[in-house]
Design a protein around this motif. Structure first.
Motif, PDB file in Angstrom:
ATOM      1  N   HIS A  91       0.830  -1.215   0.000  1.00 47.83           N
ATOM      2  CA  HIS A  91       0.000   0.000   0.000  1.00 47.83           C
ATOM      3  C   HIS A  91       0.860   1.258   0.000  1.00 47.83           C
ATOM      4  O   HIS A  91       0.518   2.253  -0.640  1.00 47.83           O
ATOM      5  N   GLU A  94       2.091   1.970  -3.490  1.00 48.05           N
ATOM      6  CA  GLU A  94       0.961   2.443  -4.308  1.00 48.05           C
ATOM      7  C   GLU A  94       0.648   3.910  -3.978  1.00 48.05           C
ATOM      8  O   GLU A  94       0.498   4.744  -4.889  1.00 48.05           O
ATOM      9  N   PHE A  99      -0.058   5.630  -7.417  1.00 39.38           N
ATOM     10  CA  PHE A  99      -1.371   6.273  -7.535  1.00 39.38           C
ATOM     11  C   PHE A  99      -1.256   7.702  -8.083  1.00 39.38           C
ATOM     12  O   PHE A  99      -2.022   8.078  -8.992  1.00 39.38           O
ATOM     13  N   HIS A 120      -7.298   2.271   1.343  1.00 41.71           N
ATOM     14  CA  HIS A 120      -6.073   1.925   2.086  1.00 41.71           C
ATOM     15  C   HIS A 120      -6.177   2.374   3.540  1.00 41.71           C
ATOM     16  O   HIS A 120      -5.713   1.673   4.432  1.00 41.71           O
ATOM     17  N   HIS A 169     -11.067  -4.686  -2.223  1.00 35.65           N
ATOM     18  CA  HIS A 169     -10.143  -3.651  -2.678  1.00 35.65           C
ATOM     19  C   HIS A 169      -9.229  -4.174  -3.790  1.00 35.65           C
ATOM     20  O   HIS A 169      -9.022  -3.487  -4.803  1.00 35.65           O
ATOM     21  N   GLU A 173      -9.168  -2.587  -7.428  1.00 34.20           N
ATOM     22  CA  GLU A 173      -7.930  -1.916  -7.859  1.00 34.20           C
ATOM     23  C   GLU A 173      -7.430  -2.495  -9.184  1.00 34.20           C
ATOM     24  O   GLU A 173      -6.992  -1.756 -10.070  1.00 34.20           O
TER      25      GLU A 173
HETATM   26 FE   FE2 Z   1      -4.202  -1.014  -2.972  1.00 37.07          FE
END
Ligand code: FE2
Ligand code: FE2
Length: 190
Positions: A91, A94, A99, A120, A169, A173
């Motif tokens: 995470h 990301e 992201f 997250h 998730h 995603e």
């Molecule tokens: Fe994620």
């Protein structure tokens, strides 16, 4: 926490996953632009699913008497610690690296990746709750059986919640990330 959409979501809407219809899941791996990053992303997600399910299975086996305390105790803490660290590290990369790069590709990406970012945070809260209940369970090992059973029940409930949020998730995603990689090319998010 329960009012977060992830807790009740059955998928992400088409307006956020606007490339999903063009790049259907069945065709991802054979698409000409399917490369190492998409493959690695899906591999990490599958590893997280497998690690989470293996932990849940071990806890179920222990609670049902299929696994003795010594065997459960031996593998529980290291396996849980590996899973939580793996999830947290994934995470973080990301949030910090990928992201923002996806959001820079097209203004229509912004809302979808903001949604994943909010996921997250909720998953992190569930992760902390799960780790805390795991610590309470570990503290009962070798002690009173009733305390141990209650702690195992509490831990199983918190771990089930974490796993349910994570499964939703990961699937959502993938439906944003993989079509974007196929559409824009993997170099676009280097
Ligand atoms: Fe994620
Ligand atoms: Fe991910």
């Amino acid at each position: 926490m329960s009012d977060h959409p992830l807790a009740t979501r059955s998928g992400i809407p088409d307006e956020l996953a606007y490339l999903r219809a063009t790049y259907a899941r069945e065709g991802w791996r054979t698409h000409a632009n399917y490369g190492q990053l998409a493959d690695f992303w899906l591999h990490v997600h599958d590893s997280l699913r497998g690690e989470g399910k293996a932990l849940a299975q071990a806890t179920a086996d222990y609670r049902e008497g299929q696994m003795d305390l010594a065997a459960y105790h031996r593998q529980f803490a290291p396996n849980l610690s590996h899973f939580l660290q793996h999830l947290n590290a994934h995470h973080q990369i990301e949030d910090r690296h990928y992201f923002p790069r996806f959001q820079a590709l097209d203004p229509r990406m912004v809302a979808g990746f903001a949604l994943l970012d909010r996921d997250h945070h909720l998953i992190h809260e569930a992760l902390v709750a799960s780790a805390e209940s795991a610590n309470r369970l570990i503290a009962t090992f070798g002690g009173d059986n009733d305390d141990g059973r209650r702690a195992a029940d509490d831990y199983a409930a918190s771990a089930d919640r974490l796993l349910a949020l994570l499964m939703r998730h990961l699937a959502d995603e993938e439906e944003l990330v993989i079509p974007a990689l196929l559409h824009h090319g993997e170099r676009s998010v280097d």
